[in-house]
Design an enzyme around this catalytic site. Structure first.
Site, mmCIF file in Angstrom:
data_model
loop_
_atom_site.group_PDB
_atom_site.id
_atom_site.type_symbol
_atom_site.label_atom_id
_atom_site.label_comp_id
_atom_site.label_asym_id
_atom_site.label_seq_id
_atom_site.Cartn_x
_atom_site.Cartn_y
_atom_site.Cartn_z
ATOM 1 N N GLU A 157 -65.499 -18.214 -96.436
ATOM 2 C CA GLU A 157 -64.380 -17.146 -97.478
ATOM 3 C C GLU A 157 -63.419 -17.878 -97.768
ATOM 4 O O GLU A 157 -62.465 -18.216 -96.888
ATOM 5 C CB GLU A 157 -64.890 -15.580 -96.339
ATOM 6 C CG GLU A 157 -66.021 -15.510 -96.081
ATOM 7 C CD GLU A 157 -66.500 -14.346 -95.856
ATOM 8 O OE1 GLU A 157 -66.480 -13.211 -96.526
ATOM 9 O OE2 GLU A 157 -67.148 -14.382 -94.529
ATOM 10 N N HIS A 205 -61.423 -4.302 -99.860
ATOM 11 C CA HIS A 205 -61.523 -5.253 -100.741
ATOM 12 C C HIS A 205 -61.922 -5.911 -102.250
ATOM 13 O O HIS A 205 -62.352 -4.377 -102.574
ATOM 14 C CB HIS A 205 -63.632 -5.571 -99.652
ATOM 15 C CG HIS A 205 -64.131 -6.705 -100.008
ATOM 16 N ND1 HIS A 205 -64.777 -7.163 -101.073
ATOM 17 C CD2 HIS A 205 -64.516 -7.696 -99.447
ATOM 18 C CE1 HIS A 205 -65.481 -7.956 -100.276
ATOM 19 N NE2 HIS A 205 -65.699 -7.984 -99.421
ATOM 20 N N ARG A 212 -57.079 -11.906 -100.078
ATOM 21 C CA ARG A 212 -57.847 -11.198 -100.324
ATOM 22 C C ARG A 212 -57.004 -9.484 -101.699
ATOM 23 O O ARG A 212 -57.519 -8.889 -102.006
ATOM 24 C CB ARG A 212 -58.683 -9.912 -98.829
ATOM 25 C CG ARG A 212 -60.028 -9.490 -99.411
ATOM 26 C CD ARG A 212 -60.301 -9.273 -98.023
ATOM 27 N NE ARG A 212 -61.222 -9.799 -97.725
ATOM 28 C CZ ARG A 212 -62.201 -9.383 -96.585
ATOM 29 N NH1 ARG A 212 -61.880 -7.830 -96.316
ATOM 30 N NH2 ARG A 212 -63.367 -9.682 -96.176
ATOM 31 N N HIS A 224 -61.418 -0.758 -97.575
ATOM 32 C CA HIS A 224 -62.236 -1.460 -96.878
ATOM 33 C C HIS A 224 -61.744 -1.355 -95.417
ATOM 34 O O HIS A 224 -62.593 -1.176 -94.858
ATOM 35 C CB HIS A 224 -62.165 -3.143 -97.770
ATOM 36 C CG HIS A 224 -63.237 -4.202 -96.987
ATOM 37 N ND1 HIS A 224 -64.295 -3.179 -96.783
ATOM 38 C CD2 HIS A 224 -62.943 -5.196 -96.069
ATOM 39 C CE1 HIS A 224 -64.937 -4.610 -95.921
ATOM 40 N NE2 HIS A 224 -64.340 -5.775 -95.942
ATOM 41 N N ARG A 282 -55.701 -8.645 -93.172
ATOM 42 C CA ARG A 282 -56.952 -9.508 -92.399
ATOM 43 C C ARG A 282 -57.471 -10.421 -92.809
ATOM 44 O O ARG A 282 -57.950 -10.536 -94.956
ATOM 45 C CB ARG A 282 -57.256 -8.242 -92.207
ATOM 46 C CG ARG A 282 -58.722 -8.913 -91.618
ATOM 47 C CD ARG A 282 -59.008 -7.595 -90.179
ATOM 48 N NE ARG A 282 -60.485 -7.561 -92.429
ATOM 49 C CZ ARG A 282 -61.773 -7.658 -92.325
ATOM 50 N NH1 ARG A 282 -62.322 -8.560 -91.774
ATOM 51 N NH2 ARG A 282 -62.382 -6.939 -93.179
#
Ligand code: SIN
Length: 522
Positions: free
Chosen positions: A114, A230, A276, A337, A372
């Site tokens: 990811e 997100h 992100r 998110h 995060r």
């Protein structure tokens, strides 16, 4: 230990709540777990991509730590992140022992990739049904272990108790049948606040009430301005904002704008696998400048077999809209998110209130900094859940880390006129528009003012009356907006158009605490 101390009350049934309950039971305590919905309903259930742990042959906890620190934009608490990453492999072994069926390849646990992870280290189960698999396995184990579990039971308030911990005020979902727990240890595992936002990947129960209740009780909060967006949720008029997991980009799917241009290659050297916050902002910019409501995730270069085996939930969801990701581009846009901040804890999950612990998304351990890393949230619930359980067995006095700056806030006094406020739905719109991906002083000031009016109307004027769930949700919205207006810089998930750069003086954590009433000496 007193009898009350042996009977912790755990609020919330995502990965953190279930795991604390299970471990407490295994350690010989007699926990009760309560949840406002059904036991299996939580944010955990909807987690797709997976859980991160350095178990690959080319990986190590140190590399996982460095990736976590890098993504967190200078705000990661290194000691907490070192614990997170070094205890991860042991906690994964616990999940396996408890029956979580992680996917395998060639006889080993399969690892996906990811964004912003330099290694393949994301474990998954059921392809993209990782959260569901973990939730179901832990729920089964909790029930088999004989833990008392109460569904549709809502935490309403925390009241001063004894040295063992606070008194929890509980009710049923309609606010009736109010009851007071025996004073004793309480573990908040109430999850996040994503569904306070108009566009969110979270289930509707994620309204951040745990934060508001802890704040009212006097607990210290930290980093409330950092809400993670997100980058890729399904975006079609009238359809739910279903998450389209980042793991798809990890397998090679790319982002294109309406014109077909792969814009992320111009934004960051890691393109679609940039952190992100960077990808979410880049998509938002595309949407604003083009006027087109979404961008497109293009997975058409991936083999159809791989897509359907690795991402069955996403493929099934898309099929209900007539889309096949091996053939069609997927319309996507960012959504709220994850709540990065929350109730401040130390490395053992202790908050600033004696006997009150926090674990999972509601807690602010400092591991995520300002942004995060994917897969670190399920992991945080497990790693710090284990530490909370051990602390409950052998309680020791201690407090949370102290933020670099703490701002004391007075609660609106109550008694506002109902005709002065908009419907609660307006909160969701205002949070999305003014406290969302791009923020400014002006927008934040108007959001703070609007939420304050609402809290003022919903806040009971009598001290013996409890605020309802909507009052608590409005208070959490107010706290997020207040925190965002305090931080005059851009860092990680917090981006301000009026302060678009990181500022060295803001390389700090900001705490929020309820101002004690006048005449209070403590
Ligand atoms: C995803 O699957 O993209 C979400 C994973 C996460 O938020 O950790």
């Amino acid at each position: 230990m007193t009898e009350a101390g042996r009977r912790p009350l755990i609020i919330g049934s995502g990965i953190a709540g279930l795991y604390v309950a299970l471990r407490c039971r295994e350690l010989g305590l007699r926990p009760t777990i309560v949840t406002k919905a059904r036991l299996e309903e939580s944010n955990t259930r909807y987690a797709q991509g997976g859980i991160a742990a350095a178990i690959g042959t080319d990986d190590s906890p140190r590399i996982h730590l460095e990736d976590t620190v890098k993504a967190g934009d200078e705000l990661v608490d290194r000691a907490a992140a070192r614990i997170l990453t070094s205890e991860a492999p042991a906690r994964i072994a616990d999940l396996v022992r408890n029956g979580v069926p992680f996917d395998t390849a060639d006889g080993r646990i399969a690892l996906g990739r990811e964004a912003a992870h330099s290694r393949f280290r994301t474990l998954h189960a059921g392809g993209d049904a990782t959260g569901l698999s973990i939730e179901e396995a832990l729920k089964r184990r909790v029930l088999d272990a004989g833990v008392e579990a109460r569904e549709r039971t809502v935490l309403r308030a925390l009241r001063p108790g004894t040295r063992d911990g606070p008194v929890a005020v509980l009710s049923n979902a309609d606010g009736k049948d109010v009851e007071y727990s025996t004073a004793g240890p309480v573990v908040l595992a109430t999850g996040g606040a994503g569904s306070l936002y108009r566009q969110s990947s979270n289930p509707s129960i994620a309204t951040g009430e745990g934060v508001a209740i802890a704040f009212r009780a006097g607990a210290l909060l930290t980093d409330m301005e950092f809400i993670q967006f997100h980058p890729t949720a399904f975006c079609r008029e009238g359809a739910p904002r279903f998450l389209i997991t980042e793991a798809l980009r990890g397998e090679g799917a790319v982002l294109r704008n309406e014109a077909g241009d792969r814009f992320m290659t111009r934004v960051h050297r890691d393109a679609e696998l940039a952190p992100r916050d960077i990808v979410a902002r880049a998509i938002d910019r595309e949407i604003v400048t083009s006027g087109h409501p979404c961008v497109y995730l293009d997975a058409t270069a991936l083999p159809r077999d791989l897509l359907f085996a690795r991402f069955p939930s996403v493929c099934h969801f898309l099929s209900t809209y007539g889309l096949d990701p091996s053939r069609d581009q997927i319309p996507v846009a960012p959504v709220a998110h994850y709540m990065i901040g929350g109730v401040t804890t130390d490395l053992e999950g202790r908050t600033s209130l004696q006997g009150l612990y926090a674990a999972g998304e509601v807690a602010s351990t400092g591991v995520h900094g300002a942004n995060r890393l994917a897969g670190n949230s399920l992991l945080e619930g497990l790693v710090f859940g284990e530490r909370v359980a051990r602390q409950l067995l052998h309680p020791a006095i201690g407090g949370p880390r102290v933020p670099d700056r703490t701002v004391e806030l007075s609660l609106p006094t109550g008694g506002g006129r109902p005709e002065e406020v908009e419907e609660f739905e307006q909160v969701r719109t205002t949070l999305w528009e003014e406290v969302g991906i791009v923020r400014s002083a002006e927008g934040l000031a108007s959001a703070v003012e609007q939420f304050e009016r609402l809290v003022n109307v919903l806040q009971p004027t009598r001290s013996d009356t409890m605020p309802g769930p909507v009052a608590n949700a409005a208070l959490t919205a107010w706290l997020i907006a207040r925190a965002a207006s305090i931080r005059t810089e851009s860092r990680g998930a917090h981006y301000r158009s009026d302060w678009p750069k990181r500022r060295p003086q803001w390389r700090v954590h900001v705490g929020l605490r309820l101002r004690p009433p006048r005449g209070h000496s403590g």
